[in-house]
Design an enzyme around this catalytic site. Structure first.
Site, short mmCIF file in Angstrom:
data_model
loop_
_atom_site.label_atom_id
_atom_site.label_comp_id
_atom_site.label_asym_id
_atom_site.label_seq_id
_atom_site.Cartn_x
_atom_site.Cartn_y
_atom_site.Cartn_z
N ASP A 1 -6.29 -4.15 1.04
CA ASP A 1 -6.26 -4.47 2.59
C ASP A 1 -7.56 -3.56 3.30
O ASP A 1 -7.59 -2.96 3.68
CB ASP A 1 -5.37 -2.55 2.55
CG ASP A 1 -4.76 -2.71 3.90
OD1 ASP A 1 -5.26 -3.63 4.72
OD2 ASP A 1 -3.97 -1.20 4.20
N HIS B 1 0.59 -1.37 0.22
CA HIS B 1 -0.20 0.13 -0.39
C HIS B 1 0.99 1.06 0.48
O HIS B 1 0.81 2.34 1.06
CB HIS B 1 -1.08 -0.10 1.13
CG HIS B 1 -0.79 -0.68 2.40
ND1 HIS B 1 0.80 -0.26 2.45
CD2 HIS B 1 -0.98 -1.39 3.35
CE1 HIS B 1 0.92 -0.94 4.34
NE2 HIS B 1 -0.36 -1.62 4.13
O1 DOR Z 1 -5.12 0.81 8.02
C1 DOR Z 1 -4.81 -0.04 8.88
N1 DOR Z 1 -5.39 -0.91 8.93
N2 DOR Z 1 -3.49 -0.32 8.33
C2 DOR Z 1 -3.25 -1.20 8.10
O2 DOR Z 1 -1.94 -1.67 8.06
C3 DOR Z 1 -3.83 -2.55 9.54
C4 DOR Z 1 -5.36 -2.47 9.21
C5 DOR Z 1 -5.94 -3.24 9.86
O3 DOR Z 1 -5.50 -4.23 10.41
O4 DOR Z 1 -6.98 -2.91 10.53
#
Ligand code: DOR
Length: 447
Positions: free
Chosen positions: A307, A236
């Site tokens: 993600d 990302h």
């Molecule tokens: O925004 C995010 N949420 N970035 C991450 O790296 C982990 C993820 C999460 O697992 O909630």
């Protein structure tokens, strides 16, 4: 009566093959692609009429958080994979920041056991890197069902963190497969946290976790990867500034961007969505979004990952920065990107390169990622002319929301075929949850 030569024939579609987009029928035997070309319908047991549709190799999302075990109030393997398939995603790689974190062989075995009979699409799981398992990762990454090792250099959701160079080097020296990296510099994040606390609103998120936090970490991990002689995959990417660095290091590093970083921009996304637009690394100003698109056009970006990071509406309603970072995305990855294809920002062939071929190349997936004889018969069938509106109601995630609620798109996944079985059609899941673990060329078992 003679037996059919093909179990399934996908007839009359436009197939997106490595050689280009061609009108072709595709014959399937035993879950694998057996023939591509003009095939007589009478040769097949079942015919899927794909007239008017483009037949893509099954879309692979190499970064999702499905939260099971331990965080099932946010998501689980059944709901997460249901959303994947409804969005045309036939394979997912799931992240290790569950509870417990995925650190041992037993943790992986538990996830694989939970996925059996409940996962709607094919799947593999990352091992989390930590101080305590650094020396074991070389063995752990070879286990069937494991797609590789994930490192959090900056803390995000959960407790996984490897922030110092010594431990990072130990991790990188343990094993040979490509290591996926969340590159944000932890010391800098800690030093700047009060920016978020003082501001009390998500507009400060990309100031707290600023461009320098990302650039510093990416530069550090590129140097460490070179020292360790280890391939890495930087997840990302959120800044235009990291792209020239990554372009100079193509021999050791591959690159992911997310649909949300390509679509949203600050401050508008925080005005409209508040904490629902809060993720790590942050969505930044339009200058960065344009830089990411340039990197897509220049071939610097290898893969798209959603993600998918679900948090409930209650959790997201906490005042910033107590509100957790992350947004659901596995189900909207393809529709959002098809809209970008419609807008002329990338070709359908480049999209397939980013969602199938790129994933296979980076992780060494065995038998997935292209339409080719002998490969798994995974297909995502899309109607490039279908106009739809993405709504929260369509979202299968337990969270029941998407940052793209209300977005109109042209282009929609009409069906998904998983190893020769029509598993989703017309926004409906069909049959039983039949996802299987993905196989990898680096870890094929000896027979
Ligand atoms: O925004 C995010 N949420 N970035 C991450 O790296 C982990 C993820 C999460 O697992 O909630």
């Amino acid at each position: 009566m003679t037996a059919s030569r093909y179990d399934l024939l996908i007839a009359g579609g436009q197939a997106v093959t490595p050689g280009g987009i061609v009108p072709a029928d595709i014959g399937v035997v035993g879950g694998r692609i057996a023939a591509i070309g003009a095939i007589d319908r009478s040769a097949a047991g079942e015919v899927f009429d794909a007239k008017g549709l483009h037949v893509l190799p099954g879309v692979i999302d190499t970064q999702v958080h499905f939260r099971e075990p331990g965080l099932e109030h946010k998501e689980d393997l059944a709901t997460g994979t249901a959303g994947a398939l409804l969005g045309g995603v036939t394979t997912v790689f799931e992240m290790p920041n569950t509870k417990p974190s995925t650190l041992t062989e037993a943790d992986l075995a538990d996830k694989l056991r939970r996925a059996k009979g409940r996962a709607w699409c094919d799947h593999a799981f990352f091992m989390g890197a930590a101080d305590e398992n650094a020396e074991k990762l070389g063995a752990l990454e070879k286990l069937p069902g494991c797609c590789g090792v994930k490192v959090f250099m900056g803390s995000s959701t959960g407790s996984l963190l490897v922030s110092d160079d010594d431990t990072l080097l130990r991790v990188l020296k343990s094993g040979t497969r490509r290591v996926a990296i969340h590159a944000e510099d932890e010391p800098r994040l800690l030093a700047r946290k009060e920016i978020a606390e003082k501001a009390g609103k998500p507009h400060a998120h990309h100031d707290w976790r600023d461009v320098e936090s990302a650039v510093l970490a990416t530069r550090r991990i590129l140097n460490l990867a070179r020292r360790a002689g280890r391939r890495i995959h930087v997840l990302h990417i959120s800044t235009a500034d990291e792209m020239p660095l990554l372009a100079e290091n193509r021999d050791v590093a591959t690159v992911e961007v997310t649909p949300q970083h390509l679509t949203l921009a600050a401050p508008d996304c925080y005005d409209r969505l508040g904490t629902y637009a809060q993720m790590n690394p942050p969505v930044r100003e339009a200058r960065h979004r344009e830089g990411l698109w340039r990197a897509v056009a220049q071939g610097i970006v290898d893969v798209l990952g959603s993600d998918h990071a679900p948090h409930t509406k209650d959790e997201k309603s906490k005042p910033y920065p107590q509100s957790p970072s992350g947004m659901p995305g596995v189900q909207t990855l393809l529709p959002i990107m098809l809209e970008h294809v419609h807008q002329g920002r990338l070709s359908l062939e480049r999209l397939v390169d980013l969602t199938s071929a790129g994933a296979a190349r980076i992780y060494g997936i065995a038998g997935k990622g292209r339409i080719a004889v002998g490969y798994d018969a995974d297909f995502t069938l899309v109607d490039l002319n279908a106009r739809r509106t993405i709504t929260n109601k369509w979202i299968a995630s337990k969270t029941g929301w998407t940052p793209f609620d209300g977005a109109e798109v042209t282009g929609w996944p009409i069906a998904a075929i998983l190893r020769g079985r029509v598993a989703m059609r017309d926004d409906t899941l069909l049959g039983a949850a039949g996802g299987e673990p993905v196989r990898f060329v680096d870890t094929l078992p000896r027979q």
